[in-house]
Motif scaffolding. Sequence first.
Motif, PDB file in Angstrom:
ATOM      1  N   ASP A 235      25.290  36.074  35.845  1.00 49.89           N
ATOM      2  CA  ASP A 235      25.279  35.012  34.837  1.00 49.89           C
ATOM      3  C   ASP A 235      26.734  34.631  34.585  1.00 49.89           C
ATOM      4  O   ASP A 235      27.453  35.290  33.845  1.00 49.89           O
ATOM      5  N   MET A 236      27.182  33.543  35.218  1.00 47.91           N
ATOM      6  CA  MET A 236      28.581  33.136  35.149  1.00 47.91           C
ATOM      7  C   MET A 236      28.908  32.565  33.767  1.00 47.91           C
ATOM      8  O   MET A 236      28.070  31.905  33.142  1.00 47.91           O
ATOM      9  N   PRO A 237      30.132  32.784  33.281  1.00 50.51           N
ATOM     10  CA  PRO A 237      30.527  32.171  32.010  1.00 50.51           C
ATOM     11  C   PRO A 237      30.788  30.681  32.198  1.00 50.51           C
ATOM     12  O   PRO A 237      30.947  30.212  33.327  1.00 50.51           O
ATOM     13  N   PRO A 238      30.826  29.903  31.106  1.00 49.78           N
ATOM     14  CA  PRO A 238      31.130  28.475  31.231  1.00 49.78           C
ATOM     15  C   PRO A 238      32.543  28.261  31.783  1.00 49.78           C
ATOM     16  O   PRO A 238      33.418  29.105  31.632  1.00 49.78           O
ATOM     17  N   GLY A 239      32.743  27.112  32.441  1.00 46.55           N
ATOM     18  CA  GLY A 239      34.069  26.754  32.928  1.00 46.55           C
ATOM     19  C   GLY A 239      34.268  27.022  34.403  1.00 46.55           C
ATOM     20  O   GLY A 239      33.351  27.427  35.128  1.00 46.55           O
ATOM     21  N   THR A 240      35.522  26.788  34.853  1.00 46.73           N
ATOM     22  CA  THR A 240      35.900  27.013  36.262  1.00 46.73           C
ATOM     23  C   THR A 240      37.288  27.656  36.302  1.00 46.73           C
ATOM     24  O   THR A 240      38.151  27.236  37.066  1.00 46.73           O
ATOM     25  N   GLY A 241      37.511  28.651  35.472  1.00 48.99           N
ATOM     26  CA  GLY A 241      38.841  29.232  35.344  1.00 48.99           C
ATOM     27  C   GLY A 241      39.047  30.518  36.101  1.00 48.99           C
ATOM     28  O   GLY A 241      38.392  30.789  37.121  1.00 48.99           O
ATOM     29  N   ASP A 242      39.971  31.351  35.572  1.00 51.96           N
ATOM     30  CA  ASP A 242      40.375  32.579  36.251  1.00 51.96           C
ATOM     31  C   ASP A 242      39.203  33.531  36.484  1.00 51.96           C
ATOM     32  O   ASP A 242      39.114  34.181  37.532  1.00 51.96           O
ATOM     33  N   ILE A 243      38.316  33.646  35.495  1.00 49.40           N
ATOM     34  CA  ILE A 243      37.203  34.583  35.619  1.00 49.40           C
ATOM     35  C   ILE A 243      36.322  34.209  36.809  1.00 49.40           C
ATOM     36  O   ILE A 243      35.895  35.076  37.585  1.00 49.40           O
ATOM     37  N   HIS A 244      36.066  32.928  36.975  1.00 49.56           N
ATOM     38  CA  HIS A 244      35.213  32.472  38.082  1.00 49.56           C
ATOM     39  C   HIS A 244      35.864  32.757  39.432  1.00 49.56           C
ATOM     40  O   HIS A 244      35.204  33.210  40.374  1.00 49.56           O
ATOM     41  N   LEU A 245      37.172  32.487  39.514  1.00 47.70           N
ATOM     42  CA  LEU A 245      37.880  32.761  40.766  1.00 47.70           C
ATOM     43  C   LEU A 245      37.901  34.255  41.047  1.00 47.70           C
ATOM     44  O   LEU A 245      37.734  34.684  42.200  1.00 47.70           O
ATOM     45  N   THR A 246      38.084  35.068  40.005  1.00 47.79           N
ATOM     46  CA  THR A 246      38.060  36.524  40.185  1.00 47.79           C
ATOM     47  C   THR A 246      36.721  36.988  40.738  1.00 47.79           C
ATOM     48  O   THR A 246      36.659  37.771  41.695  1.00 47.79           O
ATOM     49  N   LEU A 247      35.642  36.491  40.149  1.00 52.43           N
ATOM     50  CA  LEU A 247      34.303  36.880  40.606  1.00 52.43           C
ATOM     51  C   LEU A 247      34.076  36.468  42.048  1.00 52.43           C
ATOM     52  O   LEU A 247      33.528  37.239  42.851  1.00 52.43           O
TER      53      LEU A 247
END
Length: 480
Positions: A235-247
């Motif tokens: 379940d991805m968090p909102p946005g397209t930031g660092d967390i998404h790239l890390t995942l």
Amino acid sequence: MRSAQNVSLFNLTAGGTVASVDDAKKDVLIALSQIIDPDFGTDIVSCGFVKDLEISDALDEVSFRLELTTPACPIKDEFEQKANEVVSALTWVKKVDVTMSAQPAQPVYGGELPEGLQKISNIIAVSSCKGGVGKSTVAVNLAYTLAGMGARVGIFDADVFGPSLPTMVSPENRLLVMNPESRSILPIEYLGVKMVSFGFAGQGRAIMRGPMVSGVINQLLTTTDWGELDYLVIDMPPGTGDIHLTLCQVAPLTAAVIVTTPQKLAFIDVAKGVRMFSKLKVPCVAVVENMCYFDADGKRYHPFGQGSGTQVVQQFGIPHLFDLPIQPTLSASGDTGIPEVVADPQGDVAKTFQNLGVCVVQQCAKIRQQVSTAVSYDRSIRAIRVKVPDSDEEFLLHPATVRRNDRSAQSMDEWTGEQKIQYGDVPDDIEPEEIKPMGNYAVSITWPDGFSQIAPYDQLEMLERLVDAPRATTPAVASS
């Protein structure tokens, strides 16, 4: 005129007997080759599904196992029925024993993975890039739908700032613990699904800076002892930031499911997410448009307009669209801690999620098959065969060409772009020892000198264009 297969089958079964165990096995395999996997477009024998084929000493009983790619295969019962039918139709067969199983859970990834991810077959990202569209609702219900189809499933809630999972499920144990010996996190389990969320870490919602959040997400995901899973839903968090790239960098994502609502504003944010996944070579396999409509007085109303989901499908070529209605029970189930597909498994919402689950299973199977066969070495013609996923064309490359054009820091100066490896350093007759897929974007090639080369698909395509090789005819000539 009978085909070659039918002639062979006729000769073997004439008179109702077979001459030997080997002939009997050939007979059975010919019969089973009539069954075509609709996802792969190939018969189940060529797919390698038939295992442990045994013939009795009396040459009248047959037993075998069909090992499918996933226990959630939506047509496994049909495979079992057809296998029984075609083998029972052989005139010498008196008894058939078919056992169904699934391949062991393992990623299609040739690189080193964190220990916690080494036994997970498919990792599915559920993303919207915008809050409040029902992404967590879709993620949780998709996970429980896949579990209901027979798969081993886990859910990872990647939102540290506002974790939703603790509200949407109601396990008795609500606190993550660590195994003191292995130092791994033990996931919480609820109704057969494993789950991890920062909300179960006893910390509530986090107040921290971006780099710290990425570290927490990395630790929760990779140090959890997930065990063997067929599907891990993130379940991805909102946005397209660092967390998404890390995942996306830490976990080899198999595919993504995009969640949106009918409003134009939702489409704008979703489009950013689709482009992000495209750059990271993660295929988006389905769009779920939530809160599409409600039915009242015999009419259907669309209070938020229409077309956002369709626009995503059309603009980005995502093949499947699923509509979810505005339904009080769907919202309420997220607050009561019992997923809607569990509370009302025969309802309309559950049917939509069932269709989404079938789609995800089929698309993941296709992606795994395409990735596992995208690049291979053909020793008979001493050429590397390349068929990039989602491409209908195959081309050939000379092994020396691929080795000489490695773009890593070991083979070229990253500052000047000058090649460290010289043309003569690589013999013309070099052959790869092993080729392994590296997720959806590249392969790892091991050479006789021990060098492990990462070859992205787009780099191989560029090589093919540079040498202008005829497609699927002769290997591209070695070049400097």
